[in-house]
Design a protein around this motif. Sequence first.
Motif, PDB file in Angstrom:
ATOM      1  N   ALA A  42       0.839  -1.201   0.000  1.00 44.67           N
ATOM      2  CA  ALA A  42       0.000   0.000   0.000  1.00 44.67           C
ATOM      3  C   ALA A  42       0.874   1.251   0.000  1.00 44.67           C
ATOM      4  CB  ALA A  42      -0.938  -0.007   1.199  1.00 44.67           C
ATOM      5  N   ILE A  45       2.192   1.946  -3.473  1.00 42.62           N
ATOM      6  CA  ILE A  45       1.153   2.537  -4.320  1.00 42.62           C
ATOM      7  C   ILE A  45       0.964   4.012  -3.983  1.00 42.62           C
ATOM      8  CG2 ILE A  45      -1.330   2.523  -4.831  1.00 42.62           C
ATOM      9  CD1 ILE A  45      -1.155  -0.585  -4.315  1.00 42.62           C
ATOM     10  N   ASN A  46       0.985   4.343  -2.701  1.00 39.47           N
ATOM     11  CA  ASN A  46       0.728   5.708  -2.248  1.00 39.47           C
ATOM     12  C   ASN A  46       1.974   6.598  -2.269  1.00 39.47           C
ATOM     13  OD1 ASN A  46      -2.064   5.440  -1.747  1.00 39.47           O
ATOM     14  ND2 ASN A  46      -1.607   4.342   0.147  1.00 39.47           N
ATOM     15  N   SER A  73       6.401  -4.954  -5.764  1.00 40.88           N
ATOM     16  CA  SER A  73       5.605  -4.151  -6.705  1.00 40.88           C
ATOM     17  C   SER A  73       5.246  -4.939  -7.965  1.00 40.88           C
ATOM     18  CB  SER A  73       6.326  -2.855  -7.072  1.00 40.88           C
ATOM     19  OG  SER A  73       7.522  -3.142  -7.751  1.00 40.88           O
ATOM     20  N   GLU A  93      -4.387  -3.871  -3.232  1.00 38.94           N
ATOM     21  CA  GLU A  93      -4.400  -2.990  -4.401  1.00 38.94           C
ATOM     22  C   GLU A  93      -5.819  -2.532  -4.725  1.00 38.94           C
ATOM     23  OE1 GLU A  93      -2.271  -4.868  -7.615  1.00 38.94           O
ATOM     24  OE2 GLU A  93      -0.356  -4.687  -6.545  1.00 38.94           O
ATOM     25  N   THR A  96      -6.769   0.039  -1.946  1.00 31.95           N
ATOM     26  CA  THR A  96      -5.925   1.241  -1.975  1.00 31.95           C
ATOM     27  C   THR A  96      -6.268   2.107  -3.186  1.00 31.95           C
ATOM     28  OG1 THR A  96      -4.189   0.099  -0.739  1.00 31.95           O
ATOM     29  CG2 THR A  96      -3.528   2.049  -2.004  1.00 31.95           C
ATOM     30  N   LYS A  97      -6.653   1.459  -4.274  1.00 31.81           N
ATOM     31  CA  LYS A  97      -7.053   2.164  -5.499  1.00 31.81           C
ATOM     32  C   LYS A  97      -8.564   2.073  -5.707  1.00 31.81           C
ATOM     33  CE  LYS A  97      -2.829   0.699  -7.889  1.00 31.81           C
ATOM     34  NZ  LYS A  97      -2.357   0.016  -9.111  1.00 31.81           N
ATOM     35  N   VAL A  98      -9.334   2.100  -4.637  1.00 34.28           N
ATOM     36  CA  VAL A  98     -10.772   1.807  -4.710  1.00 34.28           C
ATOM     37  C   VAL A  98     -11.517   2.723  -5.678  1.00 34.28           C
ATOM     38  CG1 VAL A  98     -11.527   3.205  -2.726  1.00 34.28           C
ATOM     39  CG2 VAL A  98     -12.752   1.084  -3.317  1.00 34.28           C
ATOM     40  N   GLU A 100     -10.511   3.677  -8.490  1.00 31.16           N
ATOM     41  CA  GLU A 100     -10.277   3.120  -9.828  1.00 31.16           C
ATOM     42  C   GLU A 100     -10.885   1.735  -9.991  1.00 31.16           C
ATOM     43  OE1 GLU A 100      -6.043   3.065 -10.700  1.00 31.16           O
ATOM     44  OE2 GLU A 100      -5.808   4.896  -9.518  1.00 31.16           O
ATOM     45  N   THR A 101     -10.782   0.915  -8.938  1.00 32.92           N
ATOM     46  CA  THR A 101     -11.135  -0.499  -9.074  1.00 32.92           C
ATOM     47  C   THR A 101     -12.575  -0.828  -8.697  1.00 32.92           C
ATOM     48  OG1 THR A 101     -10.540  -1.153  -6.813  1.00 32.92           O
ATOM     49  CG2 THR A 101      -8.754  -1.113  -8.461  1.00 32.92           C
ATOM     50  N   ASN A 131      -3.469   2.902   4.789  1.00 31.96           N
ATOM     51  CA  ASN A 131      -3.807   4.011   3.887  1.00 31.96           C
ATOM     52  C   ASN A 131      -3.983   5.322   4.649  1.00 31.96           C
ATOM     53  OD1 ASN A 131      -4.249   3.479   0.820  1.00 31.96           O
ATOM     54  ND2 ASN A 131      -4.800   1.574   1.847  1.00 31.96           N
ATOM     55  N   ARG A 135      -1.572   8.645   4.241  1.00 34.74           N
ATOM     56  CA  ARG A 135      -2.095   9.984   3.989  1.00 34.74           C
ATOM     57  C   ARG A 135      -1.582  10.992   5.008  1.00 34.74           C
ATOM     58  NH1 ARG A 135      -4.081   6.438   1.232  1.00 34.74           N
ATOM     59  NH2 ARG A 135      -5.442   6.712  -0.568  1.00 34.74           N
TER      60      ARG A 135
END
Length: 150
Positions: A42, A45-46, A73, A93, A96-98, A100-101, A131, A135
């Motif tokens: 995570a 990704i961030n 990765s 993933e 974390t990319k909710v 988008e996904t 996450n 942030r």
Amino acid sequence: MGTRLNAYKASPDAIAAMTRLEEYVRDCGLEESLIHLVKTRASQINGCAYCLHMHTSDARAMGESEPRLYLLSAWRESGLYTPRERAALAWTEALTKVAETGAPAHDYELGMAHFTEKEFVDLTLLIGAINVWNRISVGFRSVHPNDRNS
């Protein structure tokens, strides 16, 4: 890069609440190695350097191998991860990319095939917690230690 704001000083009660969640996740029964992989993925990704430094250092200290950290990765193309870890990484993933996904059904079903319902909720809380920490660290520009040996 310099720190913008010290969230720990600015809102100690909020950080204390996050720390309690972190303590729950740490002690919930998920494997320590899995927790470190999820936190690291995570954080990759961030783009959270502070958390990447922390969680890869923690993973190494508990015996995680360098190749598994280096290839994280690209976990989908590597045979170094167990089916359970792969399910956790897919869910990491997806959440974390909710935006988008949309948390796809296949990632949910994969997770449910490898985790009990309780474990899957705990995994989801783990992903949510890292996450939030990402942030806080990225948003307030937390600076990781510069010592290569730390």
